[in-house]
Scaffold this motif. Structure first.
Motif, short mmCIF file in Angstrom:
data_model
loop_
_atom_site.label_atom_id
_atom_site.label_comp_id
_atom_site.label_asym_id
_atom_site.label_seq_id
_atom_site.Cartn_x
_atom_site.Cartn_y
_atom_site.Cartn_z
N MET A 49 0.84 -1.21 0.00
CA MET A 49 0.00 0.00 0.00
C MET A 49 0.86 1.25 0.00
N LEU A 50 1.89 1.26 0.84
CA LEU A 50 2.76 2.44 0.92
C LEU A 50 3.51 2.68 -0.38
N GLN A 51 3.91 1.62 -1.06
CA GLN A 51 4.63 1.78 -2.33
C GLN A 51 3.74 2.28 -3.45
N GLN A 52 2.44 1.99 -3.37
CA GLN A 52 1.53 2.35 -4.45
C GLN A 52 1.04 3.80 -4.38
N ILE A 53 1.31 4.48 -3.30
CA ILE A 53 0.84 5.87 -3.20
C ILE A 53 2.03 6.82 -3.28
N PRO A 54 1.79 8.07 -3.68
CA PRO A 54 2.89 9.04 -3.80
C PRO A 54 3.56 9.28 -2.44
N PRO A 55 4.84 9.55 -2.46
CA PRO A 55 5.60 9.74 -1.21
C PRO A 55 5.01 10.80 -0.27
N TYR A 56 4.43 11.87 -0.81
CA TYR A 56 3.91 12.93 0.04
C TYR A 56 2.64 12.51 0.81
N LEU A 57 2.01 11.41 0.39
CA LEU A 57 0.81 10.90 1.07
C LEU A 57 1.10 9.73 2.00
N ARG A 58 2.32 9.23 2.00
CA ARG A 58 2.63 8.02 2.75
C ARG A 58 2.52 8.21 4.26
N GLU A 59 2.94 9.32 4.78
CA GLU A 59 2.85 9.54 6.22
C GLU A 59 1.39 9.55 6.67
N GLN A 60 0.56 10.25 5.91
CA GLN A 60 -0.87 10.29 6.23
C GLN A 60 -1.48 8.89 6.12
N ALA A 61 -1.08 8.13 5.12
CA ALA A 61 -1.59 6.77 4.94
C ALA A 61 -1.16 5.88 6.10
N ALA A 62 0.08 5.98 6.53
CA ALA A 62 0.58 5.18 7.66
C ALA A 62 -0.17 5.54 8.94
N ASN A 63 -0.41 6.83 9.15
CA ASN A 63 -1.18 7.26 10.33
C ASN A 63 -2.61 6.72 10.28
N THR A 64 -3.21 6.76 9.11
CA THR A 64 -4.58 6.27 8.94
C THR A 64 -4.64 4.76 9.15
N LEU A 65 -3.68 4.03 8.60
CA LEU A 65 -3.65 2.58 8.80
C LEU A 65 -3.51 2.24 10.28
N TYR A 66 -2.66 2.98 10.97
CA TYR A 66 -2.48 2.73 12.40
C TYR A 66 -3.78 3.03 13.16
N TYR A 67 -4.42 4.14 12.86
CA TYR A 67 -5.67 4.50 13.55
C TYR A 67 -6.75 3.45 13.28
N GLU A 68 -6.89 3.05 12.04
CA GLU A 68 -7.90 2.05 11.68
C GLU A 68 -7.59 0.70 12.34
N ALA A 69 -6.32 0.36 12.42
CA ALA A 69 -5.94 -0.90 13.08
C ALA A 69 -6.28 -0.84 14.56
N GLN A 70 -5.99 0.29 15.20
CA GLN A 70 -6.33 0.45 16.62
C GLN A 70 -7.84 0.32 16.84
N CYS A 71 -8.62 0.94 15.99
CA CYS A 71 -10.08 0.85 16.10
C CYS A 71 -10.56 -0.58 15.91
N ARG A 72 -9.98 -1.28 14.96
CA ARG A 72 -10.38 -2.67 14.68
C ARG A 72 -9.97 -3.59 15.84
N ILE A 73 -8.83 -3.32 16.48
CA ILE A 73 -8.39 -4.11 17.63
C ILE A 73 -9.34 -3.88 18.81
N ARG A 74 -9.72 -2.62 19.04
CA ARG A 74 -10.63 -2.29 20.15
C ARG A 74 -12.04 -2.82 19.90
N ASN A 75 -12.50 -2.73 18.66
CA ASN A 75 -13.85 -3.16 18.33
C ASN A 75 -13.78 -3.97 17.04
N PRO A 76 -13.57 -5.29 17.15
CA PRO A 76 -13.37 -6.12 15.96
C PRO A 76 -14.55 -6.15 14.99
#
Length: 162
Positions: A49-76
């Motif tokens: 996923m990170l390789q398929q998006i432009p470098p300037y969006l990767r940090e935002q994508a990584a933050n979003t993936l982390y947030y979504e993962a945390q939400c999914r762990i808390r509420n599967p």
């Protein structure tokens, strides 16, 4: 002392290349960040996923993936959708409360305006009543000086009748 490997490479027990796609977004000092993302999405999927998006969006994508993962762990079951739904309900409840408060404010404003109007009416009524009283007083003083007209001779006759 920190090693040169990022959290993703440490987790996967591999050497961290200098151009590692994970290194800028999953630092070695926060291993839980990558562990959460890896648990939900898998390490290779996150890398793709990170390789398929432009470098300037990767940090935002990584933050979003982390947030979504945390939400999914808390509420599967609901994950982020549960959070969004809860926030949407809170917004709706707040809008309803705001509407009720605005209605109450309008009612209070109307009551104040009505009280002011009644107060002005009472003042005007008092002034009008006082002016009418003055007129009546003027008439009553002339009524004490009232003389019977001569047209009421019948009254005088009755009085003679006694």
């Amino acid at each position: 002392m920190m090693s040169g490997r990022c959290a993703a490479c440490k987790n996967q027990r591999r050497r961290c290349p200098s151009d590692c796609i994970f290194a800028p977004y999953f630092p070695a000092n926060d291993p839980q960040r990558f562990a959460s993302v890896h648990r939900i999405y898998g390490g290779s999927n996150v890398g793709k996923m990170l390789q398929q998006i432009p470098p300037y969006l990767r940090e935002q994508a990584a933050n979003t993936l982390y947030y979504e993962a945390q939400c999914r762990i808390r509420n599967p079951v609901y994950g982020c959708v549960g959070v969004i739904s809860k926030l949407s309900q809170e917004i709706s409840n707040t809008e309803i409360a705001l509407s009720q408060i605005e209605t109450q404010i309008d009612c209070h404003k109307n009551q104040v305006q009505q009280a002011k109007a009644e107060s002005k009416f009472n003042v005007l009524s008092t002034i009008e009543a006082e002016s009418n009283f003055d007129v009546l007083q003027g008439q009553s003083s002339s009524a004490t000086e009232f003389h019977m007209p001569s047209q009421l001779k019948w009254f005088n006759k009755n009085s003679d009748f006694q």
